[in-house]
Design a protein around this motif. Sequence first.
Motif, PDB file in Angstrom:
ATOM      1  N   HIS A 461      45.545  40.509  39.580  1.00  0.00           N
ATOM      2  CA  HIS A 461      45.263  39.402  39.623  1.00  0.00           C
ATOM      3  C   HIS A 461      45.815  38.952  37.782  1.00  0.00           C
ATOM      4  O   HIS A 461      46.481  38.270  37.152  1.00  0.00           O
ATOM      5  CB  HIS A 461      43.704  38.463  39.651  1.00  0.00           C
ATOM      6  CG  HIS A 461      43.827  37.449  40.363  1.00  0.00           C
ATOM      7  ND1 HIS A 461      44.661  36.806  41.154  1.00  0.00           N
ATOM      8  CD2 HIS A 461      43.339  36.226  39.093  1.00  0.00           C
ATOM      9  CE1 HIS A 461      44.128  34.689  40.909  1.00  0.00           C
ATOM     10  NE2 HIS A 461      44.015  34.826  40.072  1.00  0.00           N
ATOM     11  N   GLY A 462      45.532  40.177  37.409  1.00  0.00           N
ATOM     12  CA  GLY A 462      45.712  40.058  35.708  1.00  0.00           C
ATOM     13  C   GLY A 462      47.594  40.615  35.868  1.00  0.00           C
ATOM     14  O   GLY A 462      47.627  40.372  34.570  1.00  0.00           O
ATOM     15  N   ILE A 463      48.534  41.309  36.189  1.00  0.00           N
ATOM     16  CA  ILE A 463      48.889  41.645  36.642  1.00  0.00           C
ATOM     17  C   ILE A 463      50.248  40.947  36.852  1.00  0.00           C
ATOM     18  O   ILE A 463      51.110  40.640  36.330  1.00  0.00           O
ATOM     19  CB  ILE A 463      49.086  42.588  37.464  1.00  0.00           C
ATOM     20  CG1 ILE A 463      49.479  43.960  36.731  1.00  0.00           C
ATOM     21  CG2 ILE A 463      51.428  42.757  37.604  1.00  0.00           C
ATOM     22  CD1 ILE A 463      49.274  45.524  38.655  1.00  0.00           C
ATOM     23  N   GLN A 464      50.078  39.678  38.609  1.00  0.00           N
ATOM     24  CA  GLN A 464      50.781  38.216  38.365  1.00  0.00           C
ATOM     25  C   GLN A 464      50.498  37.535  37.289  1.00  0.00           C
ATOM     26  O   GLN A 464      51.838  36.922  37.129  1.00  0.00           O
ATOM     27  CB  GLN A 464      49.824  37.631  39.462  1.00  0.00           C
ATOM     28  CG  GLN A 464      49.848  38.700  40.670  1.00  0.00           C
ATOM     29  CD  GLN A 464      51.755  39.207  41.056  1.00  0.00           C
ATOM     30  OE1 GLN A 464      52.365  38.307  41.032  1.00  0.00           O
ATOM     31  NE2 GLN A 464      51.432  40.478  41.730  1.00  0.00           N
ATOM     32  N   ALA A 465      49.329  37.590  35.992  1.00  0.00           N
ATOM     33  CA  ALA A 465      49.266  36.382  35.600  1.00  0.00           C
ATOM     34  C   ALA A 465      50.357  36.519  34.316  1.00  0.00           C
ATOM     35  O   ALA A 465      50.806  35.733  33.525  1.00  0.00           O
ATOM     36  CB  ALA A 465      47.820  36.341  34.857  1.00  0.00           C
TER      37      ALA A 465
END
Length: 608
Positions: A461-465
């Motif tokens: 999730h953090g990488i996509q964000a």
Amino acid sequence: MGLRATLDFLLYDWLQVEALNGRERFADHSRETFDAVLDTCERIARDKYAPFNRTVDTEEPRFDGEKVILPACTHAARLAYAESGMLSAAQDYAIGGMQLPYTLESAANSFFAAASVSIGSNMLTSGNASALMAHGSAMQKKVFALNEFNGRWAGTMCLSEPQAGSSLSDIATRATLDGEGAQTDALGPRYRLKGNKMWISAGDHELTENIVHLVLAKIPGPDGQPVPGVKGISLFIVPKQLVDSEGALTGERNDVALAGLNHKLGWRGTTNTLLNFGEGKYPVRGAAGAIGYLVGEPGRGLQCMFHMMNEARISIGMAATMLGLAGYYASLDYARNRPQGRPMGAGGKDATQPQVRIIEHADVKRMLLAQKSYGEGALALNLYCARLVDEQHTAGPQAADEARLLLEVLTPIAKSWPSEFCLEANSLAIQIHGGYGYTRDFQVEQYWRDNRLNMIHEGTHGIQAMDLLGRKVLMEKGRGLQLLVARIQASIQAAEAAPLLVVEAGALAAALRQALAATEAAWSTGQPGEALANAVPYMQALGHVVLAWMWLDVARAALRADAALPANAGRLAAARYFFRYELPKIGAWLEVVSRRDMTCALMDEAGF
């Protein structure tokens, strides 16, 4: 109204997918051929997948020292899927494909994800083969990609490593030329690979006679040392069994060894492995290292692999969506049949009155509407993205380029938004079941466990964000974001002409202004550390704006079709729910983005 009715509406009434048949590539197709594909996949999913969803959850893969053992139902399901031709559904006739629109392929595959996501995880094989079709040599396409598309072989992608996780610049797997000179055979430049790869889905099994691993590894630079960062990363084909230029097995086992099986919370039916490459367990051709063939140019491995990863990310979004909808359908059925409690009258509850079904309680309706708005909204988004893939490949130059750029911006949302909010839908499905939902007597607890992986799968999730706020909304001087804004504004303008949607159109316009202002404020200092400190709240907010756009457009289609029909009345109610209960949440998310709040970033670890 079940999944098929929802798909039919979104495909034919909303996306107007039949219009694609006016293009040369799809000219042989019609509504009848599209329906036949959907019928076939729905039947296979119902007969070969759904009855065994619990079986593959309880009978996990096991290693007997020589091979991985899977339940017989997994073999039967994969065979039925391969024989259906769906592995190559969108590929050219010349290589045995159906030349179906990717939109139809995506919709048809949704049945398998809903029936049993961990049996139905064939996405890596088709994604692997598609990457080779885009970047491999003619011989690599013929030998490897085509044998994956026809179902004879399976495929994986091997990125992560135990010590590096998602930090690909830190991978330690090395590739050196096989022998003192540049050894090349018909399959391409030949290398020897050594290293360890972790979290490899379908990394070892007996479902097919061979497994084609696509492996990221670093080639030494001129000084013999690995090139730092991602620039030294190249992509290699490393087959489990060595093959000749005709695709026949040579009888030689490559030095790819199963080091262990990962025991997961969900997706238990899919083998997940730690693989050792070149450790010497299976010495091959008198030298150390697993034999691999370079794909594309040295140092461009990530560009090749991202072709596969982007497809996989959209597929993960669809898998998360289908799990959310599976839980919704299960809890809807339960709510319609479970008697409990009594209606609230003017004088309170009358214990002498018969019990009512729980679907008659307002809070249960709230939880059902939330699930419906998450699941059907996410399905609309994923199909919209699939439609952009078709535009990218078959539209005119300008439209194709716009589709490419719009897809770049939407992909992190299409992967991550369903992964977060369809997981919440699964939690609500458990809640509706009450204590029963927390037991293994009902499948809703398995849907939640299966879905929890998707916020990690194919980029966390953090990488996509960070990809969304740090790269996608800025790329090409912000043109992708501008395209997204223009499309949303066009939908708002069209909805303003419908009296029933005027309020929602105004709410979306205001939300879009908020999101754009927050984007500008986040980058106003030009400091990435400040801009990206709240990348996840930003993605949640922009995702909600995009989902509100989907619902506004779907609501317009429902009004055009017939608002009085129960199914369309339900869609309009789900749209109202999303606008009234969900869209207002973006204010809190965007507040921390706009202020570049550093509460989290500056937290001293000692304080934890």
